[in-house]
Design an enzyme around this catalytic site. Structure first.
Site, short mmCIF file in Angstrom:
data_model
loop_
_atom_site.label_atom_id
_atom_site.label_comp_id
_atom_site.label_asym_id
_atom_site.label_seq_id
_atom_site.Cartn_x
_atom_site.Cartn_y
_atom_site.Cartn_z
N ASP A 9 0.78 -1.08 -0.05
CA ASP A 9 -0.10 -0.11 -0.15
C ASP A 9 1.02 1.15 0.11
OD1 ASP A 9 -2.38 1.51 0.39
OD2 ASP A 9 -1.71 2.00 2.42
N LEU A 10 0.51 2.58 -0.33
CA LEU A 10 1.35 3.54 -0.72
C LEU A 10 1.10 4.64 0.74
CD1 LEU A 10 3.34 5.38 -2.23
CD2 LEU A 10 1.41 6.29 -3.19
N ASP A 11 -0.05 4.97 0.95
CA ASP A 11 -0.29 5.94 2.07
C ASP A 11 -0.22 5.24 3.54
OD1 ASP A 11 -0.78 8.14 0.49
OD2 ASP A 11 -2.81 7.24 -0.37
N LYS A 45 -8.31 6.46 6.60
CA LYS A 45 -7.38 5.77 6.23
C LYS A 45 -7.73 4.30 5.64
CE LYS A 45 -3.81 6.92 9.68
NZ LYS A 45 -3.12 6.66 10.86
N SER A 114 -2.96 0.77 -4.19
CA SER A 114 -3.24 1.85 -3.64
C SER A 114 -4.57 2.54 -4.11
CB SER A 114 -2.26 3.17 -3.72
OG SER A 114 -2.76 4.14 -3.22
N ALA A 115 -5.30 2.69 -2.90
CA ALA A 115 -6.75 3.53 -3.15
C ALA A 115 -6.64 4.90 -4.03
CB ALA A 115 -7.45 3.70 -2.05
N LYS A 145 -10.92 -0.95 -1.67
CA LYS A 145 -10.82 -2.10 -0.44
C LYS A 145 -11.99 -1.72 0.38
CE LYS A 145 -5.63 -0.86 -0.91
NZ LYS A 145 -4.71 -0.10 -0.20
N GLU A 169 0.18 -3.33 4.39
CA GLU A 169 -0.94 -2.57 4.70
C GLU A 169 -1.13 -2.01 5.92
OE1 GLU A 169 -3.75 -0.90 3.83
OE2 GLU A 169 -3.92 -1.45 1.83
N ASP A 170 -1.46 -0.63 6.14
CA ASP A 170 -1.65 -0.11 7.33
C ASP A 170 -3.20 0.10 7.57
OD1 ASP A 170 -2.09 2.04 5.33
OD2 ASP A 170 -1.95 3.44 6.91
C1 BG6 Z 1 -5.79 6.15 0.37
C2 BG6 Z 1 -5.70 6.74 1.72
O1 BG6 Z 1 -4.58 5.52 0.03
O2 BG6 Z 1 -6.26 6.85 -0.50
C3 BG6 Z 1 -6.86 7.59 1.95
O3 BG6 Z 1 -5.29 5.89 2.55
C4 BG6 Z 1 -7.28 8.37 1.00
O4 BG6 Z 1 -6.87 8.35 3.34
C5 BG6 Z 1 -7.39 7.47 -0.54
O5 BG6 Z 1 -8.79 8.98 1.08
C6 BG6 Z 1 -7.73 8.14 -1.85
O6 BG6 Z 1 -6.54 9.07 -1.93
P1 BG6 Z 1 -6.82 10.35 -3.11
O7 BG6 Z 1 -5.19 10.84 -3.22
O8 BG6 Z 1 -7.19 9.73 -4.38
O9 BG6 Z 1 -7.78 11.32 -2.72
MG MG Z 2 -2.78 3.12 3.66
#
Ligand code: BG6
Ligand code: MG
Length: 222
Positions: A9-11, A45, A114-115, A145, A169-170
């Site tokens: 996962d990224l964030d 998150k 990543s989402a 997810k 994953e976090d």
């Molecule tokens: C996830 C984050 O990786 O991405 C979430 O953990 C975030 O907090 C989601 O809402 C969507 O991100 P973005 O950059 O498309 O707004």
């Molecule tokens: Mg994350």
């Protein structure tokens, strides 16, 4: 287990962008007269941008039209992008880079799952785009997810079976997504918060391939 692929996962795993998401959502919340705390931010998150907005509106007890919501999500994202455009390699979390190098040297593929629709932008800023064999982000998947799509797509792009894949994953939704993809999830964060993971690590600072192999062999304390 014959380990062939590690999906990150990224964030919250590679970089701590939750602080920037928080600042941008808080700015929107303030404009709307909604009180939004760091604790509320925990609920966002791993959650998609629109779902995050829905949670914020739920906290503020507000209901808005889809058109208005699109507009607000766009405003929040513009502020968020201002923060991430200031990022550089110094924001890569400790231990991530040596771990990625170790995996590559061992011939194990790596991917991002990543989402975020900003994943490529962040990877470019921190100079990690070329470190991954596949990048699956919020622009490529339609189901968020805990749906397994984001991880299953990464593995299938590389022609690797889920039983040979580990996911870091976090977020709880991400652990569930990995389980539903029939992969092996490893949590990054607090074991009290993340359930269902094979193991939970606090971060990559004292973690590398030998530690991962010990976990996969079921000998976590060695
Ligand atoms: C996830 C984050 O990786 O991405 C979430 O953990 C975030 O907090 C989601 O809402 C969507 O991100 P973005 O950059 O498309 O707004
Ligand atoms: Mg994350």
């Amino acid at each position: 287990m014959d380990l062939q692929l590690v999906i990150f996962d990224l964030d919250g795993v590679i970089v701590d962008t939750a602080k920037y998401h928080f600042l941008a959502w808080k700015r929107l919340a303030e404009e709307m007269g909604i009180e939004f705390t760091p604790r509320d931010n925990e609920r966002l998150k791993g959650v998609s941008r629109m779902r995050s907005l829905d949670i914020l509106l739920e906290i503020g007890g507000k209901a808005l039209s889809d058109v208005h919501k699109e507009q607000l999500a766009g405003r929040k994202n513009a502020w968020y992008v201002e923060y991430i455009d200031q990022m550089d390699a110094s924001e890569i979390l400790p231990g991530v880079l040596p771990f990625l190098d170790e995996l590559r040297e061992a011939g194990i593929k790596t991917a991002i799952g990543s989402a975020s629709k900003n994943a490529r932008r962040i990877l470019d800023r921190i100079g990690l785009t070329d470190y991954f064999d596949a990048i699956v982000d919020g622009n490529l998947v339609s189901k968020a997810k805990p749906d397994p799509e984001v991880f299953s797509l990464g593995a299938s792009m590389l022609g690797i079976q889920p039983e040979h894949t580990v996911v870091f994953e976090d977020a709880q939704a991400g652990i569930e997504a990995a389980l539903r993809a029939e992969m092996t999830p490893i949590g990054v964060g607090d074991p009290q918060v993340l359930s269902g993971a094979r193991h939970v690590i606090p971060g990559f600072a004292s973690f590398g391939l030998p530690e991962l192999e010990r976990i996969l062999q079921g000998n976590n304390n060695a």
